[in-house]
Motif scaffolding. Structure first.
Motif, PDB file in Angstrom:
ATOM      1  N   ASN A 102      -2.168  27.190  37.315  1.00 54.80           N
ATOM      2  CA  ASN A 102      -1.671  26.008  38.026  1.00 54.80           C
ATOM      3  C   ASN A 102      -0.344  25.515  37.463  1.00 54.80           C
ATOM      4  O   ASN A 102       0.574  25.160  38.204  1.00 54.80           O
ATOM      5  CB  ASN A 102      -2.712  24.888  37.960  1.00 54.80           C
ATOM      6  N   SER A 156      -3.057  19.569  35.937  1.00 55.99           N
ATOM      7  CA  SER A 156      -2.422  20.891  35.835  1.00 55.99           C
ATOM      8  C   SER A 156      -1.483  21.175  37.006  1.00 55.99           C
ATOM      9  O   SER A 156      -0.522  21.946  36.861  1.00 55.99           O
ATOM     10  CB  SER A 156      -3.488  21.986  35.735  1.00 55.99           C
ATOM     11  N   LYS A 157      -1.718  20.550  38.151  1.00 60.44           N
ATOM     12  CA  LYS A 157      -0.883  20.786  39.329  1.00 60.44           C
ATOM     13  C   LYS A 157       0.204  19.731  39.514  1.00 60.44           C
ATOM     14  O   LYS A 157       1.018  19.843  40.433  1.00 60.44           O
ATOM     15  CB  LYS A 157      -1.762  20.836  40.581  1.00 60.44           C
ATOM     16  N   ARG A 187     -13.975  17.896  36.429  1.00 61.97           N
ATOM     17  CA  ARG A 187     -13.036  19.015  36.539  1.00 61.97           C
ATOM     18  C   ARG A 187     -11.837  18.688  37.418  1.00 61.97           C
ATOM     19  O   ARG A 187     -10.725  19.141  37.156  1.00 61.97           O
ATOM     20  CB  ARG A 187     -13.786  20.227  37.087  1.00 61.97           C
ATOM     21  N   GLU A 196      -7.648  19.414  37.156  1.00 58.86           N
ATOM     22  CA  GLU A 196      -6.888  20.128  38.179  1.00 58.86           C
ATOM     23  C   GLU A 196      -5.696  19.294  38.642  1.00 58.86           C
ATOM     24  O   GLU A 196      -4.595  19.828  38.848  1.00 58.86           O
ATOM     25  CB  GLU A 196      -7.794  20.472  39.357  1.00 58.86           C
ATOM     26  N   LYS A 198      -7.418  29.669  31.628  1.00 56.69           N
ATOM     27  CA  LYS A 198      -6.744  30.549  32.580  1.00 56.69           C
ATOM     28  C   LYS A 198      -6.431  29.814  33.879  1.00 56.69           C
ATOM     29  O   LYS A 198      -5.360  30.004  34.474  1.00 56.69           O
ATOM     30  CB  LYS A 198      -7.598  31.784  32.857  1.00 56.69           C
ATOM     31  N   ALA A 199      -7.360  28.967  34.337  1.00 61.39           N
ATOM     32  CA  ALA A 199      -7.121  28.189  35.555  1.00 61.39           C
ATOM     33  C   ALA A 199      -5.977  27.207  35.358  1.00 61.39           C
ATOM     34  O   ALA A 199      -5.105  27.060  36.222  1.00 61.39           O
ATOM     35  CB  ALA A 199      -8.402  27.460  35.963  1.00 61.39           C
ATOM     36  N   ARG A 234     -12.004  30.533  30.285  1.00 61.42           N
ATOM     37  CA  ARG A 234     -12.055  30.445  31.747  1.00 61.42           C
ATOM     38  C   ARG A 234     -11.285  29.236  32.237  1.00 61.42           C
ATOM     39  O   ARG A 234     -10.469  29.328  33.164  1.00 61.42           O
ATOM     40  CB  ARG A 234     -13.520  30.375  32.207  1.00 61.42           C
ATOM     41  N   MET A 235     -11.526  28.080  31.622  1.00 66.86           N
ATOM     42  CA  MET A 235     -10.807  26.868  32.000  1.00 66.86           C
ATOM     43  C   MET A 235      -9.318  27.023  31.736  1.00 66.86           C
ATOM     44  O   MET A 235      -8.468  26.657  32.570  1.00 66.86           O
ATOM     45  CB  MET A 235     -11.359  25.673  31.213  1.00 66.86           C
TER      46      MET A 235
END
Length: 508
Positions: A249, A226-227, A219, A223, A244-245, A241-242
């Motif tokens: 980001n 995405s950031k 994961r 992240e 939306k995160a 769920r994934m």
């Protein structure tokens, strides 16, 4: 197994690559177990943050060169990738089947999707068109053109471990972008095999190192992508769920996200349906890939006048399903991806029962030597009311809910009542029913079909959905525009400079 050797899969593999160069990962080691027989296939080294940054830096450097290649020349590279995939179709299809668990036919079909998108991208490489328009100012010309975007981050899910990457990467490459791929940690070997296949093509054509990058991991890698402000577009496929995160980001840094998330797809079966078409469409849609497709048929909304007749035909068809090793082409249904998925299947069944659902077939986990991995479950059917909470959830398993209806307007309302909006279908021989379903008052999904099921999509059309499915569009049509930035150009070819609203500005 011989197909693993041909794909250069050994007992231990590096999961980080910038093309021809494979980097030693300093993250944890991922073990890939086959849901087919529970065997350990191989181990994969993953990236830490330093490894990841090294890869993205190389991708940035490659973009500076790759974007200058003429688009048809980039398309020629993609054409050769399609040829290589044809040569490796059997081996890669078997790996997809063995590592993910889908039937061999579906594994081969997934590789064929990769070949098809290569063909599509090759033609598209000569059609990345802009737009000309008339200027309101004399002696001026206006037009729009598209430029490569940069580094594209691709996050893929286990259920389509190679095809969805190709939908993104082949289009991104012909657009002049470079790609950083984070595959599912549940199917890392499929990604490694793809990287091996394309490497020789890239080397033969002098493609810059870093145009195709692979970063295996959990994961945390998603992240980082995405950031990362160096990555203007993140294409993510997976759970809502994934997604939306990822969306949060990416939005916080004002980047772009292309999201392909969950589905809770329905087929409306009207009293005018041809049941010879409707039954197999429903069965294949519900049990294909063991219910682990985003386009899996999860709800059948059946007219009350034919509910019992259709249900009996459906039950008869389910009795003929063969469950077992997906590498055996005689079997229709393979395993779920892992034991966590099995628990989700069992939990959903209990929820359905507690909410009032009545199961019309057996449920549970299959046991015996042929099912030693513990990942084989019984595809099942339940009669439910559409307001049950479990019916509004996406369970990645072969559970099919049957819902009766009285009027077509009611059926459409039931279909649209769930949070997801990916795929939908109606089975009818009545033109008026079909047209209502496709109208503004009809399906609210990104895909709406008549007399075919919800699963499967041709690469020529844009693929994606609305609401909690994320709104993204991949593959065909004009989805290529996602991977480029649009620029408006105005050229003044006179010796005058007319200003807006007739403003005069004299510098003489």
């Amino acid at each position: 197994m011989e197909f693993l050797q041909k794909l250069q899969i050994s007992t231990h593999n590096e999961g980080i690559s910038t093309g021809s160069k494979w980097l030693a990962g300093h993250g944890v080691v991922i073990n890939s177990y086959s849901p087919v027989d529970g065997a350990l296939i191989a181990a994969v080294s993953t990236a830490n943050k330093e490894d990841y940054d090294q890869v993205v830096t190389k991708a940035q450097e490659a973009f500076e060169q790759w974007r200058l290649w003429p688009a048809p020349k980039r398309g020629e590279v993609v054409r050769q990738i399609g040829q290589a995939l044809r040569a490796y179709k059997e081996e890669l299809g078997k790996l997809v089947s063995y590592e993910m668990g889908k039937s061999l036919q579906e594994g081969m079909g997934e590789v064929q999707e990769m070949i098809d998108i290569c063909d599509f991208a090759v033609g598209l490489s000569r059609q990345l068109h802009g737009l000309t328009m008339h200027s309101e100012r004399p002696g001026h010309r206006m037009y729009e053109q598209y430029h490569p975007l940069g580094v594209v981050g691709i996050i893929t899910a286990f259920n389509f471990p190679v095809a969805v990457w190709s939908w993104n990467s082949m289009l991104a490459w012909i657009c002049g972008d470079v790609c950083v791929w984070k595959p599912s940690e549940k199917t890392p070997l499929c990604a490694i095999a793809c990287q091996h296949i394309i490497t020789s093509i890239f080397e033969a054509n002098g493609v810059p190192e870093g145009v195709s990058c692979l970063v295996s991991g959990g994961r945390e890698v998603g992240e980082w992508i995405s950031k990362d402000e160096r990555i203007p577009l993140v294409s993510a496929t997976g759970s809502t769920r994934m997604g939306k995160a990822v969306a949060v980001n990416v939005a916080q840094r004002l980047g772009r996200s292309l999201l392909e998330l969950g589905g809770n797809n329905a087929i409306i079966v009207t009293k005018n349906a041809d049941l010879q078409i409707a039954v197999p469409a429903a069965v294949f849609g519900a049990v294909g890939t063991a219910g682990q497709r985003c386009t899996t048929t999860r709800r059948l909304i059946i007219h009350e006048e034919i509910f019992d007749v259709f249900t009996n035909k459906l039950l008869h068809a389910y009795q003929q399903l063969k469950i077992g090793n997906p590498l055996n082409p005689e079997n229709h249904v393979g395993p779920l991806i892992d034991k966590d998925a099995v628990q989700q299947y069992l939990h959903a069944i209990e929820e359905c029962k507690n909410q009032g659902g009545v199961f019309l077939t057996d449920t549970g986990v299959l046991d015996g030597e042929a099912y030693s991995s513990g990942c084989y479950v019984k595809p099942c059917i339940a009669k439910v009311a559409h307001h049950y909470p479990i019916v509004h959830k996406e369970t990645f398993a072969p559970i099919l809910y049957l819902i009766p209806y009285k009027t077509l307007e009611e059926a459409i309302t039931i279909q649209n009542s769930v949070p997801q909006g990916l795929s939908s279908a109606i089975m009818t021989t009545d033109l008026r029913e079909a047209e209502l379903f496709l109208s503004h008052a009809g399906s609210d999904c990104g895909i709406a079909n008549v007399n075919i099921g919800t699963s499967g999509a041709e690469i020529g059309g844009a693929f994606g959905g609305e609401k909690e499915t994320g709104g993204g569009r991949e593959s065909g049509s004009d989805a290529w525009k996602n991977y480029m930035r649009r620029q408006t150009n105005t050229i003044n070819y006179t010796n005058q400079l007319p200003l807006a609203q007739g403003i005069k500005f004299d510098i003489s």
